[in-house]
Enzyme design. Structure first.
Site, PDB file in Angstrom:
ATOM      1  N   CYS A 193       0.866  -1.189   0.000  1.00 60.29           N
ATOM      2  CA  CYS A 193       0.000   0.000   0.000  1.00 60.29           C
ATOM      3  C   CYS A 193       0.894   1.228   0.000  1.00 60.29           C
ATOM      4  CB  CYS A 193      -0.967  -0.028   1.173  1.00 60.29           C
ATOM      5  SG  CYS A 193      -0.190  -0.205   2.786  1.00 60.29           S
ATOM      6  N   ARG A 196      -2.238  -0.919   5.384  1.00 61.46           N
ATOM      7  CA  ARG A 196      -3.440  -1.445   4.735  1.00 61.46           C
ATOM      8  C   ARG A 196      -3.162  -2.827   4.134  1.00 61.46           C
ATOM      9  NH1 ARG A 196      -4.891   3.720   1.044  1.00 61.46           N
ATOM     10  NH2 ARG A 196      -2.634   3.929   1.178  1.00 61.46           N
TER      11      ARG A 196
END
Lengths: 150, 287
Positions: free
Chosen positions: B245, B250
């Site tokens: 990410c 994430r």
């Protein structure tokens, strides 16, 4: 000289003196606890809110309204739909309490650095993006009124 | 059989429900850990008995861009009353985004007795379950960690380059705007920014939150997850996959989904992610 209206400058100065992270967090939570006072009243807006009031990139689903006062200043109201959006609520309260009724020239000069001055440098990008988006909406409303005035 | 057990996951035991958590608040051998993006949430109210592990202060090295080392991880465990036998139950905000990140860091040190609360903080609060502002204190423990293992579930830039050249699959879990390069970084946010926008060549775009049900933050059922990662994007359980990410948080969520819920055996998280790749000289980029 501070770029902020006097009351906001005082708050920023208070936060600058906080060196303990937990103390900063507690101070922000206390501010967020007053969110009901900054929440948009039903005579101004009811859900579902218009997209034009929606803050871009704010993961807490924040909304901003600027209402004209007779003296030419603005009053700012907010809603934060995510009940977990405490940081967005704290920022909303700060802007509501310190910029409603302030000279538009000062509101229009509000910078996004305010996020770091209140929340510290460690705020994540996603979180910062939303908080800066709230500031941008408030500043944008002031710039809009100033441009119409000239 | 619980709802979680019926969803077809490869490793359903890695998830617990909010109901399970409510029934195990005082169970010996369990430490509840809250990890959030928003630092205001834990102090404003948390699951009774939960300690906080903060992604910036507790998991990252204070100076280098890296994670804790063995001694620092042991100190963190000792401080929070966690032993090698403690089952750590993570939950947090944003569909467990940061909780999954903490979970991933714990796996670098081999703490396999770890679970995520399905739905995390969102579901717990939606169900009006109790929150407290009382910060618990636990007796310090002796914890012996393994050396941090960066070889199994973590990927570094040069390994990603090799992976790209071998045309092996990558999953870009950022927003579509970040994937296309439209959104580089936000103004005034240089510490998470990049000089170039776009994505690593060959990467498939699957924003991380697609794995969660937006109404309550729970994970989607295995069939729905397979429809996304395999049906839409062509991944296969036997693939070597790298997820990334912007700074690797994430993508920890997606790493968790592929590894535990879908049973992929070889998934790594590239925590250097776009803040490294988008600033690196000479690496290939697609838009």
């Amino acid at each position: 000289m501070s770029p902020y209206p006097p009351q906001l400058a005082e708050l920023v100065e208070e936060f600058a003196s906080i060196t303990d992270r937990n103390e900063r967090v507690e101070a922000l939570i206390e501010i967020a606890d007053r969110f009901d006072e900054a929440r948009v009243p039903a005579d101004i807006a009811v859900k579902p809110y218009a997209e034009e009031n929606h803050v871009q990139y704010c993961e807490s689903d924040a909304y901003v309204w600027a209402v004209d006062n007779p003296d030419g200043t603005l009053s700012f109201y907010f809603d934060v739909l995510n009940p977990q959006g405490l940081s967005a609520m704290a920022m909303s309260v700060v802007l509501s309490e310190h910029l409603s009724g302030a000279p538009l020239e000062q509101v229009s000069k509000l910078d996004t650095e305010l996020v770091f001055k209140l929340f510290g440098r460690e705020v994540s990008m996603g979180k910062g993006q939303g908080l800066m988006g709230i500031i941008a909406m408030v500043r944008g409303a002031a710039l809009d009124r100033l441009s119409k005035r000239n | 059989m619980s709802d979680i057990a019926n969803r077809g996951y490869a490793n359903p035991d890695v998830l617990v429900s909010t109901e399970w958590l409510a029934n195990n608040l005082d169970t010996p051998g369990i430490r509840i850990v809250e990890s959030n993006e928003d630092p205001l949430l834990y102090p404003s109210g948390h699951v009774p008995g939960a300690v906080q592990i903060d992604w910036t202060h507790d998991l990252n090295h204070p100076l280098r861009r890296d994670y804790l080392d063995k001694a620092e991880f042991e100190a963190l465990m000792a401080k929070n009353g966690i032993t090698n036998d403690t089952t750590v139950v993570f939950y947090g905000d944003k569909n467990n985004w940061w909780a999954a990140y903490a979970f991933w860091v714990f796996q670098l040190f081999g703490h396999t007795k770890a679970k995520l609360v399905d739905g995390g903080r969102q579901k717990w609060t939606q169900e009006n379950r109790p929150l407290t502002r009382e910060v618990p204190s636990y007796p310090a423990t002796q914890y012996v960690a393994q050396e941090r293992d960066d070889s199994t579930i973590r990927a570094f830039r040069d390994q990603v380059l090799t992976h790209v050249r071998a045309q092996k699959p990558l999953v870009d879990v950022r927003s579509p705007q970040e994937y296309t390069g439209e959104l580089l970084h936000m103004p005034n946010y240089p510490q998470e920014g990049a000089l170039r926008g776009g994505h690593i060549p060959g990467a498939q775009s699957v924003p991380w939150a697609r794995a969660a049900n937006p109404d309550d933050g729970t994970f989607k059922a295995a069939a729905d997850l397979r429809a996304i990662y395999e049906g839409e994007k062509g991944l296969k359980p036997e693939d070597e996959v790298i997820a990334y990410c912007r700074i690797g948080e994430r993508s920890s969520h997606t790493w968790f989904v592929l590894t535990y819920l879908l049973g992929y055996k070889n998934v790594r998280n590239y925590d250097g992610s776009w803040t490294e790749w988008g600033n690196s000289v000479g690496v290939p980029i697609e838009k």
